[in-house]
Design an enzyme around this catalytic site. Structure first.
Site, PDB file in Angstrom:
ATOM      1  N   ASN A 141     -57.025  -2.336  21.543  1.00 41.70           N
ATOM      2  CA  ASN A 141     -55.497  -2.305  22.045  1.00 41.70           C
ATOM      3  C   ASN A 141     -55.477  -1.430  23.211  1.00 41.70           C
ATOM      4  O   ASN A 141     -56.526  -0.837  23.724  1.00 41.70           O
ATOM      5  CB  ASN A 141     -54.575  -1.889  20.776  1.00 41.70           C
ATOM      6  CG  ASN A 141     -55.104  -0.446  20.200  1.00 41.70           C
ATOM      7  OD1 ASN A 141     -54.780   0.468  21.009  1.00 41.70           O
ATOM      8  ND2 ASN A 141     -55.314  -0.319  19.186  1.00 41.70           N
ATOM      9  N   ARG A 142     -54.131  -1.378  23.856  1.00 38.94           N
ATOM     10  CA  ARG A 142     -54.222  -0.738  24.998  1.00 38.94           C
ATOM     11  C   ARG A 142     -53.991   0.946  24.819  1.00 38.94           C
ATOM     12  O   ARG A 142     -53.665   1.753  25.812  1.00 38.94           O
ATOM     13  CB  ARG A 142     -52.918  -1.303  25.976  1.00 38.94           C
ATOM     14  CG  ARG A 142     -53.175  -2.509  26.340  1.00 38.94           C
ATOM     15  CD  ARG A 142     -52.099  -3.165  26.765  1.00 38.94           C
ATOM     16  NE  ARG A 142     -51.512  -2.366  27.904  1.00 38.94           N
ATOM     17  CZ  ARG A 142     -49.926  -2.400  28.225  1.00 38.94           C
ATOM     18  NH1 ARG A 142     -49.224  -3.156  27.494  1.00 38.94           N
ATOM     19  NH2 ARG A 142     -49.651  -1.626  29.098  1.00 38.94           N
TER      20      ARG A 142
END
Ligand code: CTP
Length: 427
Positions: A218-219
């Site tokens: 994920n970011r």
């Protein structure tokens, strides 16, 4: 009160520093001032000397007529040997305004004038208050210099937004107001109130392997978590960071435990949890992972793989189930769009947390991998505090202030959670 050294660099905003110095003296502090040669083009030494009642220094080779004494102290019989006598005896060093040039020099350890040399030699906490044109402030070089200073523990007093010195120009870059400059000094002088407290921070985004090369991630950058860790350390806490994948720089003051997957993060947090007083669960933990990660690299010739996912464990949920009453548990929720705060409130109740920090990830320029955030902090006491868009360091301060408030109000009951009594340290 305290001995405060003020460094003034070149900028039209230097006039505000005069007022800040006046306020500091009114509060009872003894203030001495160092000016860079450029700053004297904006406010002359006579003004600062008149307000502080002490000579102002401008260069390394200039003898100090007060021989290193602060106002109210007797002037020693002998002149000090070092040109750094003033900073060696300071309890706080505030540099305001800090021009782009001075910030760059401070970030890279230059000592080409008395102000920068004093910063290198400062045994006390240091704050810098940037002031410049907004394009200079926003330039990546200036932002990188500020980030570098902040990582080193220098407190940044953020500039305000409004009319700038260039006629007709509006934007960010105005020096903080005199009362804010004084507050920054006071903050530097405060004792480390979290001494003896153990803080556990989870950071970054977990990576769940698909095969030996690929993963689902994920970011999350870990920047918010690192800012929390840095601020907790600055307040004197002993900090452990359990970090999954991050792009930010971990604070050197914290003990770092590196992990990759949600399962590893769970194990590391469980190991550290017992001895922590405050848990700041800022990691973006995967909710799903590939059920059967391949033991080698998946090959194209074998066709497009179909990934079957399975849920991961709720790390925070498991920790809450074994919490003690004196532990403060803070969750983080990245929510999308309208209803973000309401959704965060539900999460706080469901997860039986003391507080939750909600950010709306639909807004551009904040949150994932950004240097700024805009959050709402909800607490079990019903408090709802919105922190307007600001640096993650400032958001971290607001979150830790909320933790302080929660520690002053111990939980009445913990909904079936473990209630082992334990004496509380600090805060
Ligand atoms: N969290 C956790 N373990 C998980 C997922 C989340 O410990 N497997 C923690 C996060 O670190 C965060 C909090 O729970 O502090 C809320 O995370 P979030 O992903 O928003 O919560 P979820 O319950 O997974 O809700 P959603 O369905 O909205 O993703």
């Amino acid at each position: 009160m305290a001995r405060v050294l003020v460094g003034v660099s070149g900028g039209i905003a230097a006039y505000k520093t005069l007022e800040a110095v006046r306020l500091a003296i009114k509060t009872g502090h003894a203030v001495r001032v160092i000016q860079t040669p450029t700053s004297e083009r904006f406010v002359g030494r006579a003004s600062f000397a008149a307000i502080t009642g002490a000579p102002v220094l401008g260069g390394e080779f200039e003898p100090d007529p007060a021989r290193g004494a602060y106002p109210g102290e007797p002037v020693p019989d002998r002149a000090p040997i070092s040109h750094l006598a003033l900073v060696e005896r300071a309890e706080a060093y505030l540099i305001a305004p800090a021009s782009a040039n001075t910030l760059a020099k401070l970030a890279h350890g230059f000592a080409d004038n008395l102000l920068t040399a004093a910063a290198l030699a400062a045994p006390c906490p240091v704050a810098v208050a940037p002031a410049m044109n907004q394009r200079m402030y926003r330039h990546p070089a200036t932002q990188a210099n500020l980030a570098r200073l902040e990582q080193r523990g220098v407190r940044i007093v953020p500039p305000g937004e409004g009319d700038l010195a260039s006629h007709g120009e509006y934007g960010i870059g105005r020096l903080a107001e005199p009362a804010e400059l004084l507050e920054a000094c006071e903050a530097l002088l405060r004792p480390p109130t979290w001494a003896g407290l153990r803080v556990l921070v989870s950071a970054g985004g977990t990576r769940e392997p698909i095969d030996t090369v690929r993963y689902i991630g994920n970011r999350s950058s870990g920047k918010m978590a690192f800012a929390l860790a840095r601020e907790a350390a600055r307040r004197g806490a002993e900090v452990t960071v359990v970090a999954a994948a991050t792009t930010g720089t971990p604070p050197p003051q914290a003990r770092l435990v590196r992990v990759q997957t949600a399962a590893e993060l769970a194990r590391a947090c469980e190991r550290e949890f017992e001895r922590c007083d405050v848990l700041l669960m800022a990691a973006a933990v995967a909710d799903f992972r590939p059920a059967k990660p391949a033991a080698a690299k998946l090959k194209k010739e074998h066709g497009v793989p179909v990934l079957e996912l399975e849920p991961t464990d709720d790390v925070l949920g498991a920790l809450v189930a074994r919490r003690r009453r004196d532990q403060v548990m803070v969750g983080f929720a990245a929510e999308h769009g309208a209803g973000a705060v309401e959704s965060g409130r539900g999460k706080m109740a469901r997860k039986r947390l003391d507080a939750i920090v909600v950010n709306d990830i639909s807004r551009p320029g904040i949150g994932f991998d950004a240097d700024e955030n805009l959050v709402t902090i909800l607490s079990r006491t019903g408090a709802e505090r919105r922190v307007e868009q600001s640096s993650k360091a400032q958001v971290a301060r607001a979150v830790l202030d909320e933790v302080e408030r929660l520690r002053r109000e111990p939980r009445e009951e913990a909904d079936g959670a473990r209630m082992g009594a334990r004496s509380t340290a600090g805060v």
